[in-house]
Scaffold this motif. Structure first.
Motif, short mmCIF file in Angstrom:
data_model
loop_
_atom_site.label_atom_id
_atom_site.label_comp_id
_atom_site.label_asym_id
_atom_site.label_seq_id
_atom_site.Cartn_x
_atom_site.Cartn_y
_atom_site.Cartn_z
N TYR A 16 -6.70 4.99 -3.47
CA TYR A 16 -7.15 3.85 -4.28
C TYR A 16 -5.96 3.12 -4.88
O TYR A 16 -5.90 1.89 -4.86
CB TYR A 16 -8.08 4.34 -5.39
CG TYR A 16 -8.51 3.26 -6.33
CD1 TYR A 16 -9.52 2.36 -5.98
CD2 TYR A 16 -7.91 3.11 -7.58
CE1 TYR A 16 -9.91 1.36 -6.84
CE2 TYR A 16 -8.29 2.11 -8.44
CZ TYR A 16 -9.29 1.23 -8.07
OH TYR A 16 -9.67 0.23 -8.92
N PHE A 17 -4.99 3.85 -5.40
CA PHE A 17 -3.80 3.26 -6.00
C PHE A 17 -3.03 2.42 -4.99
O PHE A 17 -2.66 1.27 -5.26
CB PHE A 17 -2.91 4.35 -6.60
CG PHE A 17 -1.62 3.83 -7.14
CD1 PHE A 17 -1.57 3.17 -8.36
CD2 PHE A 17 -0.44 3.99 -6.44
CE1 PHE A 17 -0.38 2.69 -8.86
CE2 PHE A 17 0.76 3.52 -6.93
CZ PHE A 17 0.79 2.86 -8.15
N ILE A 18 -2.78 2.98 -3.82
CA ILE A 18 -1.99 2.29 -2.80
C ILE A 18 -2.71 1.04 -2.31
O ILE A 18 -2.13 -0.05 -2.26
CB ILE A 18 -1.67 3.24 -1.63
CG1 ILE A 18 -0.68 4.31 -2.10
CG2 ILE A 18 -1.09 2.47 -0.43
CD1 ILE A 18 -0.47 5.43 -1.11
N SER A 20 -5.09 -0.65 -3.77
CA SER A 20 -5.23 -1.61 -4.86
C SER A 20 -3.94 -2.40 -5.08
O SER A 20 -3.96 -3.62 -5.23
CB SER A 20 -5.61 -0.90 -6.15
OG SER A 20 -6.83 -0.26 -6.01
N CYS A 21 -2.83 -1.68 -5.10
CA CYS A 21 -1.54 -2.36 -5.30
C CYS A 21 -1.24 -3.33 -4.18
O CYS A 21 -0.80 -4.47 -4.43
CB CYS A 21 -0.42 -1.33 -5.42
SG CYS A 21 -0.45 -0.41 -6.97
N LEU A 22 -1.47 -2.91 -2.95
CA LEU A 22 -1.22 -3.80 -1.81
C LEU A 22 -2.12 -5.03 -1.87
O LEU A 22 -1.66 -6.15 -1.62
CB LEU A 22 -1.43 -3.04 -0.50
CG LEU A 22 -0.40 -1.97 -0.18
CD1 LEU A 22 -0.81 -1.18 1.07
CD2 LEU A 22 0.98 -2.58 0.00
N TYR A 23 -3.39 -4.84 -2.20
CA TYR A 23 -4.31 -5.96 -2.30
C TYR A 23 -3.85 -6.95 -3.37
O TYR A 23 -3.81 -8.16 -3.14
CB TYR A 23 -5.73 -5.47 -2.61
CG TYR A 23 -6.66 -6.61 -2.93
CD1 TYR A 23 -7.22 -7.36 -1.90
CD2 TYR A 23 -6.97 -6.95 -4.25
CE1 TYR A 23 -8.06 -8.43 -2.19
CE2 TYR A 23 -7.80 -8.00 -4.53
CZ TYR A 23 -8.35 -8.74 -3.51
OH TYR A 23 -9.17 -9.78 -3.81
N ILE A 24 -3.51 -6.45 -4.53
CA ILE A 24 -3.11 -7.33 -5.64
C ILE A 24 -1.84 -8.10 -5.27
O ILE A 24 -1.78 -9.33 -5.46
CB ILE A 24 -2.91 -6.51 -6.93
CG1 ILE A 24 -4.27 -6.03 -7.44
CG2 ILE A 24 -2.19 -7.32 -7.99
CD1 ILE A 24 -4.19 -4.98 -8.52
N LEU A 25 -0.84 -7.41 -4.75
CA LEU A 25 0.41 -8.08 -4.41
C LEU A 25 0.24 -9.14 -3.33
O LEU A 25 0.68 -10.28 -3.48
CB LEU A 25 1.45 -7.05 -3.96
CG LEU A 25 1.97 -6.11 -5.05
CD1 LEU A 25 2.85 -5.04 -4.43
CD2 LEU A 25 2.72 -6.88 -6.11
#
Length: 84
Positions: A16-18, A20-25
């Motif tokens: 989820y963390f990975i 989520s971060c990729l999506y946001i960036l």
């Protein structure tokens, strides 16, 4: 030491963390590209709000499905004591 061995919660949280971060960036960079870097654009701000709400909705659904499937596997698999 492998912190993810037999620990589905750790794997789910890390995944989820990975993601989520990729999506946001990348989604923010894509929106800035579409609006030529004009961060003062009102439409851009509104789209980012809807993008965030959509992200929360989609991740809530995905987490629900993943955890529901995990619970089904846990509660329907035979217990080691059933063989005794």
């Amino acid at each position: 030491m492998n912190i993810f061995k037999n620990k589905p919660a750790n794997s789910i949280a890390l995944g989820y963390f990975i993601i989520s971060c990729l999506y946001i960036l990348f989604s923010d960079k894509f929106l800035l590209y579409l609006y030529k870097g004009d961060t003062s654009n009102v439409i851009l701000n509104e789209i980012q709000s809807y993008k965030g709400l959509g992200f929360v909705l989609i991740t809530a659904i995905v987490l629900f499905v993943v955890l529901k499937n995990r619970d089904c596997l846990l509660y329907t698999s035979p217990s080691p004591r059933d063989g005794l």
